[in-house]
Design an enzyme around this catalytic site. Structure first.
Site: not given
Ligand code: ATP
Length: 915
Positions: A280, A327, A647, A651
């Site tokens: 034990v 990211d 996010d 993804d």
């Molecule tokens: P992660 O969150 O993966 O780091 P990120 O923020 O670097 O990604 P995304 O959010 O996918 O990239 O954006 C990619 C591109 O899309 C950006 O570089 C920007 O030019 C354009 N973008 C980002 N947000 C918007 C939006 N709300 N409306 C229009 N275009 C956008």
């Protein structure tokens, strides 16, 4: 109340629930309804009650035999012995029960931490609340990646698509609408409803809660929450296997001890009881429970550092991570964007001001009346879903006088990129609410990381439709045929196109995130019939806006820590190559040797080529979520243990595929969180590194107490075995064996589980995931230390027995104390495999110190308290006897530490020679 909510109009449903389609319910009403309808939860399976947990402790085979043997000894007149053994067994069971209970409760607490949330509008304000707090009549907002938190009648659906397989079994997403549906239909056909547990795959929407908890469709069908059984970690599984092997081995040795003892003429009954007690004591039945408790406590520690573990095996894998793919936006950077520069019609603009405060100036040579400037700000304000709030109150044009009050707290609800554009427009005096008095939004094609753009269609006062578009410059420019200069639409020449791309590159290389803004007039087609391609073509380019997103200061140090810990950091971003490169350099991710790969370049590589070069790439730029899956796979094939963040809903596959999938707690969608094994409460890269450190620490601690427990057990068995072999009487009586098990195995072993990590834990390379828990010579060290403990005790016993002319109780008392004290001293040697106790600090684990002091106190009590002496067959000891016990008890830890140091020194020499 009617059940066919789909057959009523949105307004009718809102009226039935006495809600408001814009302001939602007020808090008083919510409280009343919460009391009336109960929490929005499905019923849970009942949990194991405490008494059952206690009874389970006695299911162990050897404990049952011990109990039987004790009862027999009780019948034979050994009442005191029998009663004491019973008490010890019960205390042991209570300890086991406490451990299990703690493990279970902490796992439950974890589940609560990852409980679903919902975005609601109450009293006109958007807020995030636990989904359990929803009541009928609440207004709920949803977007792609969200799990629908209750049954809703939809009031707004912007390209809304919902995957309802959880309810209907049909995996193709269903397009939703808001118009009433006549007649009687099944949930699968109720296109204007959203049901609890289904997943939004596209678009966004708003709905009013019509049913919660067990009253929902899901509640009716499923009834209970589908609780995922708690997953065993690979280590727990291996330990369970090892445990079975150890049990067999221990039983064998104990049987041998009994057989040899009887052969030597010891009374059979006493030998049997001693054998069972030994079994034990030495069978490490508590090992799995201590592992679980250690994992659970480690998980709690991670929570304090803002990392929430969703799947227990991740705790172990974290310590093995060799690459962290992160990211950029929000994880490595602060995600508090601000437009610093812009270019409109070839003319540069600069913006002053701080954060989300709409106070600031626009510095430019353009006249504020210039039409291109006005259009630029208008697009920024209208092609936007973010909401500016001042100390929690949303600020539109009508309320902006409030903005002039002192030191308000400005925040953004929604996407920070859009927030930055909203503030930029506000600085120039353009407010969405004011603009929307003259034109109305009729359509929206939302942003997603795949499209990298967003478009809205507005109906102007004269009935014409216009599209406002914003997005990544390279993407938007490809859709543009014209540009806007001096109030005129002129065709875009290749040279001007190049010029715009050059301006984009200049801004990007200053670490700015750049968005292009464009616009166009649409034909006379009714808005409902316009498709995405029809809206987003022949666009007129208006300008570029460049926003800063500073790196998180903690991320810089975290990246350095990763490098020292042998972990590669990879940045993955949708941003421009140059923006990514500049930020990566600032963070220390991109050195002189690292490579940058863009999504387009990635598409041109086949899987083999990618696998070949994946080790060199430090930055992936302009990638889409679908690229992430390829990156994870290539890294895994190249032998890396991959941690990957994400996010958005897209993804989720990559997160699932990664060895450690990490979701963002703030910006992450429900679907990503569900696919992940860990959630970052603060979306911060440094938190991942903290979790890796904890993961390594937890594994180390498990190794520490395995070393401690098994060394002690080996020592205990050996002392009995050698004694019977040498023809000596039994050095320990059954009661002493069981008692020793209690004071040495219980508290000290548990305290080792919460030992603080070694200071150099992040200076070591990652552990191989398939490495045995006994790697690096642990098994030999266990045997060596066990042998030392066993021989030291035997030495004391034999010495006192011979010199003391057969004073057996004295010899036993001294052996008993030597065995207990050598174990209590040895526990300190187990605290580090690389450092001495002086380096680690004697006081750095107060739990352990407390546990050892407590055990020493108990041990002195059984040696000195007159009532306990006859029970434990002990005699009081004098100072010289204690000196012998203490000196000899110090031998095993000293021997173990010295031996380890010689080993490490030898290894260093070998490494030195190799270099
Ligand atoms: P992660 O969150 O993966 O780091 P990120 O923020 O670097 O990604 P995304 O959010 O996918 O990239 O954006 C990619 C591109 O899309 C950006 O570089 C920007 O030019 C354009 N973008 C980002 N947000 C918007 C939006 N709300 N409306 C229009 N275009 C956008």
């Amino acid at each position: 109340m009617p059940e066919q909510w789909y057959s009523l109009t949105g307004e009718e449903v809102v009226a039935v629930f006495q809600s408001d389609p814009h302001r939602g319910l007020d808090e008083r009403e919510v409280r009343e309804r919460a009391a009336r309808f109960g929490p929005n939860e499905l019923a849970r399976a009942t949990r194991v009650p405490l008494w059952r947990m206690f009874v389970e402790q006695f299911r162990d085979f050897m404990v049952l035999i011990l109990l039987a043997a004790t009862m027999i000894s009780g019948f034979l007149g050994e009442f005191v012995d029998a009663a004491t053994i019973m008490v010890i067994v019960i205390i042991n069971a209570i300890l086991g029960c406490v451990q299990e209970y703690r493990a279970e409760r902490s796992m439950e607490a974890l589940k609560e931490l990852t409980a679903p949330e919902a975005r609601v509008i109450r009293e006109g304000m958007e807020q995030k609340i636990p989904a359990a707090g929803l009541v009928p009549g609440d207004l709920v907002l949803m977007e792609a990646g969200d799990r629908v938190p209750a049954d809703l009648r939809l009031l707004q659906a912007v390209n809304l698509e919902i995957e309802e397989s959880a309810l209907t079994g049909e995996s193709a997403p269903v397009k939703k609408k808001v118009e009433p549906i006549p007649g009687r239909v099944t949930p699968g056909d109720a296109r204007n409803m959203a049901y609890l547990g289904t997943v939004v795959t596209r678009g966004r929407g708003k709905g009013i809660v019509v049913a919660t908890g067990m009253a929902t469709e899901m509640g009716r069908i499923a009834g209970l929450i589908q609780e995922a059984g708690s997953e065993e970690t690979p280590l727990q599984r291996r330990l369970a296997q090892l445990g079975r092997g150890l049990v067999a081995f221990c039983l064998l040795v104990c049987a041998l001890v009994v057989a040899v003892g009887i052969y030597r003429g010891e009374p059979a009954y006493q030998m049997f009881l001693a054998g069972v007690s030994l079994a034990v004591a030495v069978i490490p039945e508590g090992l799995p429970a201590i592992v679980t408790v250690t994992l659970a406590i480690g998980v709690q520690r991670m929570i304090r550092r803002r990392a929430i573990i969703r799947k227990l095996p991740a705790v172990e894998t974290l310590g093995c991570a060799t690459v962290i793919c992160s990211d950029k936006t929000g994880t490595l950077t602060q995600n508090e964007m601000m437009v610093r520069r812009a270019v409109v019609g070839q003319v540069p603009l600069e913006f002053t001001g701080e954060g989300y405060d709409p106070k600031g100036q626009v510095i430019t040579s353009l006249s504020p009346r210039a039409e291109e400037l006005q259009l630029f700000f208008k697009i920024a304000a209208l092609c936007n879903n973010a909401v500016l709030t001042r100390s929690g109150v949303s600020i539109g044009g009508l309320f902006r006088s409030l903005a002039r009050r002192e030191s308000p707290v400005w925040t953004i609800n929604g996407d920070p990129t859009e927030g930055a554009l909203l503030i930029m427009a506000a600085k120039a005096g353009f407010w969405r609410e004011e603009l929307e008095r003259h034109e109305q939004r009729v359509m929206e094609f939302p942003f997603d990381s795949e499209r990298k753009r967003m478009s809205v269609v507005y109906k102007q006062a004269d009935g014409t439709l216009v599209a406002y578009v914003k997005g990544a410059p390279d993407v938007v420019l490809e859709l543009c045929t014209h540009h806007y200069r001096h109030g005129r639409v002129v065709p875009l020449t290749p040279r001007q196109r190049e010029e715009i791309l050059r301006q984009n590159a200049t801004m990007a290389s200053d670490a700015l995130r750049v968005l292009a803004l464009a616009w166009c007039r649409l034909g006379p087609k009714p808005p409902g019939e316009l498709t995405e391609t029809e809206v987003e073509r022949n666009l007129v380019f208006v300008g570029l806006a460049g926003m800063i997103d500073p790196p998180r200061p903690a991320a810089v140090t975290a990246v350095q820590r990763c490098r020292r810990a042998g972990i590669k950091v990879v940045m993955i971003t949708g941003d421009h190559r140059l923006t990514a490169a500049t930020v990566a350099k600032e963070l220390g991710i991109l050195g002189s040797q690292g490579r940058i790969l863009t999504g387009r370049e990635l598409d041109q590589l086949d899987d083999d080529q990618l696998k070949q070069m994946v080790g060199e790439v430090a930055v992936y730029a302009r990638v889409s979520p679908r690229h992430k899956l390829r990156i994870v796979r290539a890294l895994k094939q190249a032998g890396y243990v991959v941690a990957m963040t994400g996010d958005g809903i897209n993804d989720a596959p990559a997160i699932k595929e990664a060895d450690i999938g990490i979701a963002m707690g703030i910006t992450g969608t429900d679907v990503t969180k569900e696919a992940s094994s860990m959630v970052l409460a603060d979306d911060n890269f440094a938190t991942i590194v903290a979790a890796v450190e904890e993961g390594r620490g937890i594994y180390d601690n498990i190794r520490k107490f395995i070393r401690y427990l098994l060394s002690c057990n080996v020592g205990e068995v050996l002392v009995m075995f050698f004694a019977v072999l040498a023809g000596l009487p039994l050095p320990l009586l059954p009661i002493q064996i069981l008692w020793m098990n209690l004071v040495t195995d219980g508290l000290p072993a548990m305290a080792l589980g919460v030992d603080p990590p070694d200071t150099d834990i992040m200076y070591r390379p990652p552990r191989h995931p398939r490495e045995s828990i006994f790697a690096h010579g642990l098994a030999w060290r266990i045997l060596g230390s066990g042998l030392a403990i066993g021989l030291c005790t035997l030495l004391v016993f034999a010495g006192v027995h011979v010199l003391g002319h057969g004073h057996l109780d004295l010899a036993r008392t001294m052996a008993f104390n030597t065995l207990v004290f050598s174990q209590l001293f040895f526990v300190f040697a187990c605290r580090s495999e690389h450092h001495t106790i002086w380096e680690v600090g004697l006081f750095s684990n107060p739990h352990l110190l407390g546990a050892v002091l407590c055990s020493i106190f108990l041990q002195l009590a059984v040696t000195y308290v007159p009532y306990l002496q006859p029970v434990f067959h002990t005699v009081p000891l004098d100072a010289p006897q204690w000196l012998v016990i203490i000196l000899i008890s110090l031998a095993p830890p000293l021997f173990s530490t010295a031996f380890r140091h010689l080993q490490l020194r030898a290894r260093e020499k070998i490494m030195y020679i190799k270099v």
